[in-house]
Motif scaffolding. Structure first.
Motif, mmCIF file in Angstrom:
data_model
loop_
_atom_site.group_PDB
_atom_site.id
_atom_site.type_symbol
_atom_site.label_atom_id
_atom_site.label_comp_id
_atom_site.label_asym_id
_atom_site.label_seq_id
_atom_site.Cartn_x
_atom_site.Cartn_y
_atom_site.Cartn_z
ATOM 1 N N ALA A 1 0.062 -14.026 -1.716
ATOM 2 C CA ALA A 1 1.477 -14.288 -1.947
ATOM 3 C C ALA A 1 2.249 -13.052 -2.369
ATOM 4 O O ALA A 1 3.447 -12.955 -2.120
ATOM 5 C CB ALA A 1 1.646 -15.388 -2.991
ATOM 6 N N HIS A 2 1.576 -12.089 -3.030
ATOM 7 C CA HIS A 2 2.227 -10.845 -3.430
ATOM 8 C C HIS A 2 1.574 -9.701 -2.663
ATOM 9 O O HIS A 2 1.094 -9.901 -1.551
ATOM 10 C CB HIS A 2 2.137 -10.664 -4.942
ATOM 11 C CG HIS A 2 2.873 -11.726 -5.719
ATOM 12 N ND1 HIS A 2 2.713 -11.911 -7.071
ATOM 13 C CD2 HIS A 2 3.770 -12.664 -5.331
ATOM 14 C CE1 HIS A 2 3.476 -12.907 -7.485
ATOM 15 N NE2 HIS A 2 4.127 -13.389 -6.439
ATOM 16 N N ALA A 3 1.575 -8.507 -3.208
ATOM 17 C CA ALA A 3 0.992 -7.361 -2.504
ATOM 18 C C ALA A 3 -0.490 -7.605 -2.205
ATOM 19 O O ALA A 3 -1.212 -8.208 -3.006
ATOM 20 C CB ALA A 3 1.137 -6.104 -3.350
ATOM 21 N N GLU B 1 4.240 -6.900 -0.045
ATOM 22 C CA GLU B 1 3.869 -5.597 0.494
ATOM 23 C C GLU B 1 2.385 -5.576 0.879
ATOM 24 O O GLU B 1 1.581 -6.353 0.367
ATOM 25 C CB GLU B 1 4.120 -4.504 -0.550
ATOM 26 C CG GLU B 1 5.533 -4.466 -1.114
ATOM 27 C CD GLU B 1 5.723 -5.356 -2.331
ATOM 28 O OE1 GLU B 1 4.877 -6.264 -2.582
ATOM 29 O OE2 GLU B 1 6.719 -5.152 -3.059
ATOM 30 N N GLY B 2 2.048 -4.621 1.753
ATOM 31 C CA GLY B 2 0.640 -4.422 2.047
ATOM 32 C C GLY B 2 -0.083 -3.742 0.893
ATOM 33 O O GLY B 2 -1.000 -4.307 0.289
ATOM 34 N N VAL B 3 0.329 -2.503 0.565
ATOM 35 C CA VAL B 3 -0.289 -1.712 -0.505
ATOM 36 C C VAL B 3 0.828 -1.093 -1.348
ATOM 37 O O VAL B 3 1.790 -0.541 -0.791
ATOM 38 C CB VAL B 3 -1.184 -0.594 0.063
ATOM 39 C CG1 VAL B 3 -1.772 0.252 -1.059
ATOM 40 C CG2 VAL B 3 -2.299 -1.180 0.938
ATOM 41 N N GLY C 1 4.793 -1.859 4.577
ATOM 42 C CA GLY C 1 3.355 -1.695 4.703
ATOM 43 C C GLY C 1 2.767 -1.014 3.484
ATOM 44 O O GLY C 1 1.787 -1.496 2.892
ATOM 45 N N VAL C 2 3.350 0.125 3.079
ATOM 46 C CA VAL C 2 2.890 0.887 1.905
ATOM 47 C C VAL C 2 4.109 1.289 1.087
ATOM 48 O O VAL C 2 5.098 1.787 1.646
ATOM 49 C CB VAL C 2 2.102 2.143 2.322
ATOM 50 C CG1 VAL C 2 1.652 2.924 1.092
ATOM 51 C CG2 VAL C 2 0.903 1.785 3.202
ATOM 52 N N VAL C 3 4.037 1.115 -0.224
ATOM 53 C CA VAL C 3 5.097 1.540 -1.143
ATOM 54 C C VAL C 3 4.509 2.515 -2.164
ATOM 55 O O VAL C 3 3.484 2.212 -2.791
ATOM 56 C CB VAL C 3 5.724 0.344 -1.891
ATOM 57 C CG1 VAL C 3 6.774 0.830 -2.889
ATOM 58 C CG2 VAL C 3 6.336 -0.650 -0.915
#
Length: 204
Positions: free
Chosen positions: A66-68, A91-93, A116-118
Motif C-alpha cells: 500500500a505504501h513504498a 513509490e517503488g523505492v 519509481g525512485v525518490v
C-alpha cells in the motif's frame, strides 16, 4: 519480520504477505540480508529500513504494497541488487532524510502508482543499471536537497518526467542513461536545482 536493537538476520526464500504493518522492518542498529523473498500485499511498506538500520536486498520480489515497496529513512543504509519492485500503491523505492544512503544496482522498478525512485530530504543514493519504467510519477525524483548519481539506467514509459530534479540544494549527476517514451520531458529541472547531465540518450 522485525530486526532491531543490533540484531542480525538472513531472510531467504520467505513469503511475507498481507501484513497490517510493513512486511520487514530493520531498525535501531539491526542488520539484515534479504535474498529471494516475496514481500507483498501489505497495508504499509514492503521493506522499511530506519533508525541506523542496514539492509542488503538481493533477488527479491516486492509488490502490491500500500505504501513504498522499499523505504529507507532516519540514517539507514540500504543496498538493492537485482530486485523486482512493482505494482505498489505508492513509490517503488524511497531514500530520505539526512544520513540515509542507498545503492540500487540492476533492479527492475515498474508499474508503481508513485515515482519509481525518490531521493529526498538530504538522502544520498547511487542508481546504476536499473530498468525503471511505467511508473505513475517520475521515474526518478530527486528533491528537497536529495543527492544522487544516476548512471547507465533505462528510464522509460512513465506517466511523468523520466528524471525530476527539484528544489534548491537538490544535486544530481545524470550520466549515460537511456531516457525515453515518458509522457513528460525526459529530464525536468526546477526550483534552483543544479544537476549535471552527460552522455545520456533522451528521446521520444
Amino acid at each position: 519480520v522485525l530486526v532491531s536493537k543490533n540484531g542480525v538476520a538472513l531472510l531467504e526464500a520467505n513469503e511475507v504477505l498481507e501484513n497490517a504493518r510493513p512486511g520487514v522492518v530493520v531498525c535501531r542498529g539491526g542488520e539484515a540480508t534479504l535474498r529471494a523473498n516475496k514481500v507483498h500485499s501489505g497495508r504499509e511498506e514492503g521493506v522499511w529500513v530506519c533508525e541506523h538500520g542496514a539492509a542488503t536486498l538481493v533477488g527479491n520480489e516486492v509488490h502490491n504494497n500500500a505504501h513504498a515497496g522499499v523505504w529507507a529513512s532516519s540514517r539507514a543504509t540500504m543496498r538493492l541488487e537485482d530486485n523486482w519492485v512493482h505494482h505498489g500503491l505508492g513509490e517503488g523505492v524511497v531514500i530520505e532524510e539526512d544520513g540515509s544512503v542507498g545503492e540500487l544496482r540492476g533492479n527492475t522498478i515498474h508499474h508503481n502508482r508513485g515515482p519509481g525512485v525518490v531521493v529526498s530530504s538530504r538522502g544520498v543514493a547511487e542508481l546504476a543499471a536499473n530498468d525503471v519504467h511505467t511508473n505513475w510519477g517520475p521515474g526518478v525524483a530527486i528533491c528537497l536537497e536529495g543527492r544522487a548519481r544516476v548512471r547507465d539506467n533505462s528510464i522509460h514509459h512513465g506517466l511523468e518526467a523520466g528524471v525530476l530534479i527539484s528544489s534548491s540544494g537538490a544535486a544530481a549527476s545524470i550520466e549515460g542513461n537511456e531516457i525515453y517514451a515518458n509522457e513528460r520531458p525526459g529530464v525536468v529541472i526546477l526550483s534552483n536545482a543544479d544537476p549535471t547531465g552527460r552522455a545520456n540518450r533522451i528521446y521520444d
